[in-house]
Scaffold this active site. Structure first.
Site, PDB file in Angstrom:
ATOM      1  N   ASP A  50     126.471  56.909  52.065  1.00  0.00           N
ATOM      2  CA  ASP A  50     126.183  55.664  52.777  1.00  0.00           C
ATOM      3  C   ASP A  50     127.240  54.615  52.417  1.00  0.00           C
ATOM      4  O   ASP A  50     127.511  54.383  51.229  1.00  0.00           O
ATOM      5  CB  ASP A  50     124.781  55.200  52.325  1.00  0.00           C
ATOM      6  CG  ASP A  50     124.200  54.099  53.182  1.00  0.00           C
ATOM      7  OD1 ASP A  50     124.575  53.999  54.358  1.00  0.00           O
ATOM      8  OD2 ASP A  50     123.342  53.354  52.664  1.00  0.00           O
ATOM      9  N   HIS A  51     127.837  54.010  53.422  1.00  0.00           N
ATOM     10  CA  HIS A  51     128.822  52.938  53.213  1.00  0.00           C
ATOM     11  C   HIS A  51     129.986  53.350  52.315  1.00  0.00           C
ATOM     12  O   HIS A  51     130.342  52.621  51.371  1.00  0.00           O
ATOM     13  CB  HIS A  51     128.160  51.679  52.631  1.00  0.00           C
ATOM     14  CG  HIS A  51     127.210  51.022  53.585  1.00  0.00           C
ATOM     15  ND1 HIS A  51     127.606  50.241  54.637  1.00  0.00           N
ATOM     16  CD2 HIS A  51     125.852  51.059  53.646  1.00  0.00           C
ATOM     17  CE1 HIS A  51     126.543  49.815  55.303  1.00  0.00           C
ATOM     18  NE2 HIS A  51     125.459  50.304  54.731  1.00  0.00           N
ATOM     19  N   SER A  89     114.973  47.903  57.371  1.00  0.00           N
ATOM     20  CA  SER A  89     113.676  47.851  56.682  1.00  0.00           C
ATOM     21  C   SER A  89     112.771  46.816  57.340  1.00  0.00           C
ATOM     22  O   SER A  89     113.235  45.757  57.778  1.00  0.00           O
ATOM     23  CB  SER A  89     113.879  47.496  55.202  1.00  0.00           C
ATOM     24  OG  SER A  89     114.244  48.652  54.468  1.00  0.00           O
ATOM     25  N   HIS A 139     121.678  50.160  60.819  1.00  0.00           N
ATOM     26  CA  HIS A 139     121.558  49.857  59.377  1.00  0.00           C
ATOM     27  C   HIS A 139     120.644  48.652  59.196  1.00  0.00           C
ATOM     28  O   HIS A 139     120.321  47.942  60.149  1.00  0.00           O
ATOM     29  CB  HIS A 139     122.939  49.523  58.801  1.00  0.00           C
ATOM     30  CG  HIS A 139     123.769  50.727  58.521  1.00  0.00           C
ATOM     31  ND1 HIS A 139     124.087  51.130  57.248  1.00  0.00           N
ATOM     32  CD2 HIS A 139     124.326  51.639  59.353  1.00  0.00           C
ATOM     33  CE1 HIS A 139     124.826  52.227  57.314  1.00  0.00           C
ATOM     34  NE2 HIS A 139     124.983  52.563  58.582  1.00  0.00           N
ATOM     35  N   GLY A 140     120.279  48.403  57.947  1.00  0.00           N
ATOM     36  CA  GLY A 140     119.530  47.187  57.630  1.00  0.00           C
ATOM     37  C   GLY A 140     118.225  47.108  58.387  1.00  0.00           C
ATOM     38  O   GLY A 140     117.840  46.052  58.883  1.00  0.00           O
ATOM     39  N   ASP A 174     116.296  51.389  53.169  1.00  0.00           N
ATOM     40  CA  ASP A 174     116.459  51.415  51.719  1.00  0.00           C
ATOM     41  C   ASP A 174     115.485  50.431  51.065  1.00  0.00           C
ATOM     42  O   ASP A 174     114.660  50.794  50.214  1.00  0.00           O
ATOM     43  CB  ASP A 174     117.909  51.058  51.346  1.00  0.00           C
ATOM     44  CG  ASP A 174     118.178  51.147  49.865  1.00  0.00           C
ATOM     45  OD1 ASP A 174     117.235  51.440  49.097  1.00  0.00           O
ATOM     46  OD2 ASP A 174     119.326  50.923  49.431  1.00  0.00           O
ATOM     47  N   SER A 175     115.546  49.172  51.490  1.00  0.00           N
ATOM     48  CA  SER A 175     114.757  48.124  50.819  1.00  0.00           C
ATOM     49  C   SER A 175     113.263  48.449  50.794  1.00  0.00           C
ATOM     50  O   SER A 175     112.583  48.194  49.789  1.00  0.00           O
ATOM     51  CB  SER A 175     114.973  46.773  51.510  1.00  0.00           C
ATOM     52  OG  SER A 175     116.322  46.395  51.404  1.00  0.00           O
ATOM     53  N   ASN A 185     118.456  53.407  59.151  1.00  0.00           N
ATOM     54  CA  ASN A 185     118.590  53.390  57.685  1.00  0.00           C
ATOM     55  C   ASN A 185     117.549  52.481  57.031  1.00  0.00           C
ATOM     56  O   ASN A 185     117.457  51.301  57.377  1.00  0.00           O
ATOM     57  CB  ASN A 185     119.959  52.834  57.303  1.00  0.00           C
ATOM     58  CG  ASN A 185     121.088  53.782  57.620  1.00  0.00           C
ATOM     59  OD1 ASN A 185     120.922  54.746  58.354  1.00  0.00           O
ATOM     60  ND2 ASN A 185     122.244  53.506  57.051  1.00  0.00           N
TER      61      ASN A 185
HETATM   62  P1  13P Z   1     117.715  47.892  54.340  1.00  0.00           P
HETATM   63  O1  13P Z   1     118.200  46.961  53.274  1.00  0.00           O
HETATM   64  O2  13P Z   1     117.185  47.143  55.508  1.00  0.00           O
HETATM   65  O3  13P Z   1     116.748  48.895  53.859  1.00  0.00           O
HETATM   66  O4  13P Z   1     119.000  48.687  54.906  1.00  0.00           O
HETATM   67  C1  13P Z   1     119.362  49.926  54.374  1.00  0.00           C
HETATM   68  C2  13P Z   1     120.689  50.395  54.845  1.00  0.00           C
HETATM   69  O5  13P Z   1     121.214  49.999  55.869  1.00  0.00           O
HETATM   70  C3  13P Z   1     121.353  51.395  54.024  1.00  0.00           C
HETATM   71  O6  13P Z   1     122.606  51.743  54.539  1.00  0.00           O
HETATM   72  O1  G3H Z   2     123.245  49.627  52.603  1.00  0.00           O
HETATM   73  C1  G3H Z   2     123.265  49.597  51.375  1.00  0.00           C
HETATM   74  C2  G3H Z   2     122.205  50.219  50.597  1.00  0.00           C
HETATM   75  O2  G3H Z   2     121.055  49.424  50.586  1.00  0.00           O
HETATM   76  C3  G3H Z   2     122.671  50.655  49.237  1.00  0.00           C
HETATM   77  O3  G3H Z   2     122.663  49.665  48.277  1.00  0.00           O
HETATM   78  O4  G3H Z   2     124.699  49.994  46.823  1.00  0.00           O
HETATM   79  O5  G3H Z   2     122.658  48.864  45.937  1.00  0.00           O
HETATM   80  O6  G3H Z   2     122.648  51.312  46.372  1.00  0.00           O
HETATM   81  P1  G3H Z   2     123.195  49.971  46.765  1.00  0.00           P
HETATM   82 ZN    ZN Z   3     123.584  50.066  55.496  1.00  0.00          ZN
END
Ligand code: 13P
Ligand code: G3H
Ligand code: ZN
Length: 315
Positions: A87-88, A219, A216-217, A262-263, A260
């Site tokens: 990721d990224h 959540s 992405h982003g 993550d949060s 995606n």
């Molecule tokens: P969130 O912070 O919204 O969960 O986004 C996650 C994300 O885009 C990971 O690449």
């Molecule tokens: O998009 C980014 C993810 O939320 C990853 O974050 O680098 O803190 O693991 P992190």
């Molecule tokens: Zn992301």
């Protein structure tokens, strides 16, 4: 080592299925054994394809061998669809490294660079990845507020549809992450009125109708998790995520094939650990608070798979 030796899949069949059958593949971020277990249990119980997303910082935290040991321990069978995705990725070298240790998909995120630099670097990693059957995701446009959990996102450079066409034509990327109003972290919106820009998404889709798109982003920052964290000592005030109905729309009615999250997993983990420790102050065996954290993430992933992604029963 090559990803197929771990039973992993690249994203090609996943995205073909998602495009054809109008659902989206969940990409959940993992950073330790528990999060990998939760994500994969949720996918298995739901019969859903899944992407385990690993950021560069998560990979550094776990270490290459430890991560791949955990992935090997999943004993993935041929009838499952599980991808391991960087990721990224911030450099060509980082993507090549991930491919060489067994990732089946990589993202090269040069979205903050100049378009020509983004195109050249992406085309390079596409060549390297495709020679090894690995999928590539790239990004155009800027998602603001990256992991800055104390301030709201204030500006977003939305993806330009014409640029998206040029980018896809010149790079051969397998999927494209677009900026249509989402941002990373727990503070995505100031008010419930802020909506995703589906008008921009429409224009992008018209220009590149066969390209799987990525959100992405995404959540949703569930209120019950925020309230529970705050109830048991946390301080997450005014957090707000993406509206669930809009996420479901993106997953089922557009060319968004990967979303995606993550949060939301971080919130589950923190909520469960805080509650367990606060309500059972006698506990000092970490397994006793890690188990509820693992269960919380698994159950939330199952819920999201059914209500947002609609990727259940698609294997
Ligand atoms: P969130 O912070 O919204 O969960 O986004 C996650 C994300 O885009 C990971 O690449
Ligand atoms: O998009 C980014 C993810 O939320 C990853 O974050 O680098 O803190 O693991 P992190
Ligand atoms: Zn992301």
């Amino acid at each position: 080592m090559q990803f197929k030796t771990f039973g992993l899949s690249n994203t090609e069949n996943m995205f073909n299925g998602a495009m054809r059958r109008h659902f989206a593949i969940p990409a959940f971020n993992a950073y330790n054994m528990e999060t990998v277990q939760s994500i994969v249990s949720a996918a298995r119980l739901s019969k859903s394809p899944v992407i385990i997303a690993i950021s560069e910082s998560a990979l550094k935290y776990m270490g290459d061998d430890m991560l791949m040991g955990i992935i090997g321990g999943l004993k993935i069978t041929p009838n499952e669809q599980i991808a391991l995705h960087l990721d990224h990725g911030s450099s060509i070298e980082s993507c090549m490294h991930a491919i060489n240790i067994g990732f089946s998909s990589v993202m090269l995120d040069f979205s903050k660079r100049d378009i020509d630099e983004n195109i050249t670097a992406t085309a390079n990693i596409v060549r390297y990845a495709h020679a090894r059957d690995v999928s590539v995701e790239s990004e155009l446009g800027i998602l603001s507020g990256i992991e800055d959990e104390t301030t709201y996102s204030t500006e977003s450079a939305y993806t330009d549809p014409d640029m998206a066409k040029q980018f896809v034509d010149e790079t051969g990327t397998d999927s494209l992450a677009v900026a249509i109003g989402t941002s990373h972290g727990a503070y995505k919106r100031k008010s419930a009125d802020e909506k995703l820009r589906f008008d921009i998404l429409d224009n992008i889709q018209n220009k590149i109708p066969t390209t799987p798109l990525v959100l992405h982003g995404a959540s949703s920052i569930p209120t019950d998790l925020i309230n529970n964290i705050n109830k048991f000592g946390g301080k997450l005030h005014n957090a707000m995520g993406i509206d669930v109905a809009q996420l479901e729309f993106a997953a089922t009615k557009t060319n968004i094939c990967k979303i995606n999250i993550d949060s939301d997993l971080r919130l589950c983990f923190t909520s469960a650990v805080r509650e367990t420790l606060a309500t059972h102050p006698e506990i000092f065996n970490p397994r006793e608070y890690l188990s509820p954290a693992r269960d919380c993430i698994r159950d939330m992933c199952i819920f999201q798979i059914r209500t947002i992604f609609h990727s259940n029963d698609k294997i």
